[in-house]
Structure formats: structure tokens, C-alpha cells
Design a protein around this motif. Structure first.
Motif, PDB file in Angstrom:
ATOM      1  N   HIS A 253     -20.459 -53.466  13.820  1.00 41.87           N
ATOM      2  CA  HIS A 253     -21.385 -53.460  14.825  1.00 41.87           C
ATOM      3  C   HIS A 253     -20.943 -54.205  15.967  1.00 41.87           C
ATOM      4  N   SER A 254     -19.805 -54.788  15.903  1.00 45.98           N
ATOM      5  CA  SER A 254     -18.959 -55.698  16.854  1.00 45.98           C
ATOM      6  C   SER A 254     -18.030 -55.075  17.785  1.00 45.98           C
TER       7      SER A 254
ATOM      8  N   GLN B  23     -25.076 -50.749  15.774  1.00 43.31           N
ATOM      9  CA  GLN B  23     -24.152 -51.045  16.852  1.00 43.31           C
ATOM     10  C   GLN B  23     -25.005 -50.716  18.191  1.00 43.31           C
TER      11      GLN B  23
ATOM     12  N   SER C  49     -17.341 -60.425  12.791  1.00 44.79           N
ATOM     13  CA  SER C  49     -18.040 -59.317  12.084  1.00 44.79           C
ATOM     14  C   SER C  49     -17.680 -59.121  10.281  1.00 44.79           C
TER      15      SER C  49
ATOM     16  N   HIS D 105     -26.581 -59.703  10.991  1.00 41.62           N
ATOM     17  CA  HIS D 105     -25.370 -59.395  11.686  1.00 41.62           C
ATOM     18  C   HIS D 105     -24.780 -60.362  12.391  1.00 41.62           C
ATOM     19  N   ASP D 106     -25.258 -61.697  12.518  1.00 38.99           N
ATOM     20  CA  ASP D 106     -24.763 -62.615  13.343  1.00 38.99           C
ATOM     21  C   ASP D 106     -24.874 -64.082  12.484  1.00 38.99           C
TER      22      ASP D 106
ATOM     23  N   VAL E  28     -22.891 -54.654   9.168  1.00 40.17           N
ATOM     24  CA  VAL E  28     -22.564 -55.619   9.938  1.00 40.17           C
ATOM     25  C   VAL E  28     -21.156 -55.798  10.323  1.00 40.17           C
TER      26      VAL E  28
ATOM     27  N   ASP F  18     -27.491 -53.591  19.098  1.00 40.03           N
ATOM     28  CA  ASP F  18     -26.824 -54.852  19.595  1.00 40.03           C
ATOM     29  C   ASP F  18     -26.302 -54.600  20.729  1.00 40.03           C
TER      30      ASP F  18
END
Length: 220
Positions: A115-116, A132, A84, A68-69, A112, A135
Motif C-alpha cells: 500500500h505504501s 493502495q 509497510s 495497514h498502519d 499491507v 490510502d
């Protein structure tokens, strides 16, 4: 990380150790201690705790957590809202190289992508909702406070406005003052959790975050 450290860390991602060993070399880009392997592991543990109650595909979720990052964009960058999307595209490409099916790649990429906080896109699958939440749990509580101050230091921000710490007579400015980030963003996160388990955990961490700010203010 060296191959030895990757192999050693991968064991902490049980029962997805093999997947972790394959993807950890791509999980983060160097230089940001708020989005480092320790963050990935904390998010994984949060995700597995939520997954145990909410269900979903554990393999899809684990891959989404690990990647995801995978693209780093600084908080101060004008491309921040695209981070993202860029990570989702790279995640899909990395999984394609490893023979993942189109459907599974799409499922990981969606998680991914959504999630942001900055992206503002609603997650539509169980795995995306869990990622989500997992995180965002790392953005509140004691860890969230620590990450807030760490990032403020990297951006060259002051801890607080000495003349108006609570922004009573000025607009919030979390690029200039670290504690402005608490009301500007962090205190809003607990209201946006996607799963019942995430909401329960978020309420606990929100209270801890409020306690950090209260104690900080009492000392200044």
C-alpha cells in the motif's frame, strides 16, 4: 482508545463491525494525528466505495485497511521505507493469533506491504490495489493538504521558503518546507492509481489539492 470508544467506533466499519472491534486496538500507534483512527476510517470508506465497483474480498480488504498502519515509523526515520513491511509482518502475526488461515493472512499481508508509496512495490491482487488507492486518496484533496501541514509541523518544517516559495532556483526540500511536498510527492499520486474507480476519485481530489496550493500562494 478505551474499550467503549473502540466498540462505538467499530459500528462505523459496517458490515465488518466485529472485525473492526477485534482489530482497532492494534490499528494505530499513539501520537500521530495523520495516522490515527480517523485516518483508518476514512481509508475504510474509500476502500468500500472502490470495492463496490471493483469487487474483491471484503473481509480481506477490511482487515488490510484496519492493519495497514499498525506499525508507526516517522516520516523522518531512515526506516520509513520499511514501514509497510513491518506492518505486514505484524498484521500477519495478529491474524494468526485469531485463527486466520495462511492464505488469508498472506492476502492481507500483501495488501499491507504494497500500500505504501515509500515501499514502491506493485500490488498484485484486487484487495491490494484497492487498499493502495484508498490510502492514497487520503493523501490528496483537502484532507491530504491538512495532513501535509500537520506532518510538517510535527517534523519542525517551515510552511515555505520565504525567498523562493515555488523552488524556482533551488531543489525541492519537503523536509524543510511544507508546500514543497505538493510537487515533490502529492501531485504525482493521481497518476499512479491502480483501479478505474480510484483514478476517477483521484482526479477530483487532485484538482482540490491544486486549488489549495493556488490559494495558499495567492495569500503569500
Amino acid at each position: 482508545m478505551t474499550p467503549y470508544r473502540i466498540a462505538a467506533l467499530a459500528h462505523a466499519f459496517a458490515p465488518h463491525e466485529g472485525l473492526a472491534e477485534a482489530l482497532l486496538p492494534f490499528a494505530t500507534e499513539a501520537g500521530d494525528g495523520a495516522h490515527d483512527p480517523a485516518h483508518i476510517l476514512r481509508v475504510f470508506r474509500n476502500a468500500m466505495r472502490i470495492h463496490a465497483e471493483e469487487g474483491g474480498d471484503g473481509r480481506i480488504l477490511a482487515a488490510a485497511v484496519l492493519l495497514h498502519d499498525c506499525v508507526a515509523v516517522e516520516k523522518s526515520s531512515p526506516l520509513r521505507s520499511q514501514a509497510s513491511r513491518l506492518a505486514a509482518e505484524r498484521a500477519s502475526a495478529l491474524l494468526a493469533e485469531r485463527g486466520w488461515s495462511a492464505d488469508d493472512r498472506e492476502a492481507v499481508a500483501h495488501a499491507v506491504l504494497t500500500h505504501s508509496f515509500s515501499a514502491g512495490i506493485t500490488p498484485e491482487t484486487t484487495e491490494a490495489r484497492i487498499l493502495q488507492d484508498a490510502d492514497r486518496l487520503d493523501a490528496i484533496g483537502m484532507i491530504g493538504a491538512a495532513r501535509c501541514f500537520y506532518i510538517a509541523g510535527r517534523m519542525g518544517s517551515a510552511l515555505y521558503d520565504v525567498l523562493d516559495p515555488l523552488a524556482e532556483e533551488r531543489p525541492l526540500d519537503d523536509r524543510s518546507f511544507a508546500i514543497d511536498h505538493f510537487p515533490a510527492k502529492l501531485f504525482k499520486l493521481a497518476d499512479g492509481f491502480q483501479t478505474a474507480t480510484g483514478r476517477r476519485l483521484a482526479a477530483e481530489r487532485h484538482d482540490r489539492l491544486q486549488s489549495v496550493l493556488d490559494q495558499f500562494l495567492s495569500e503569500i
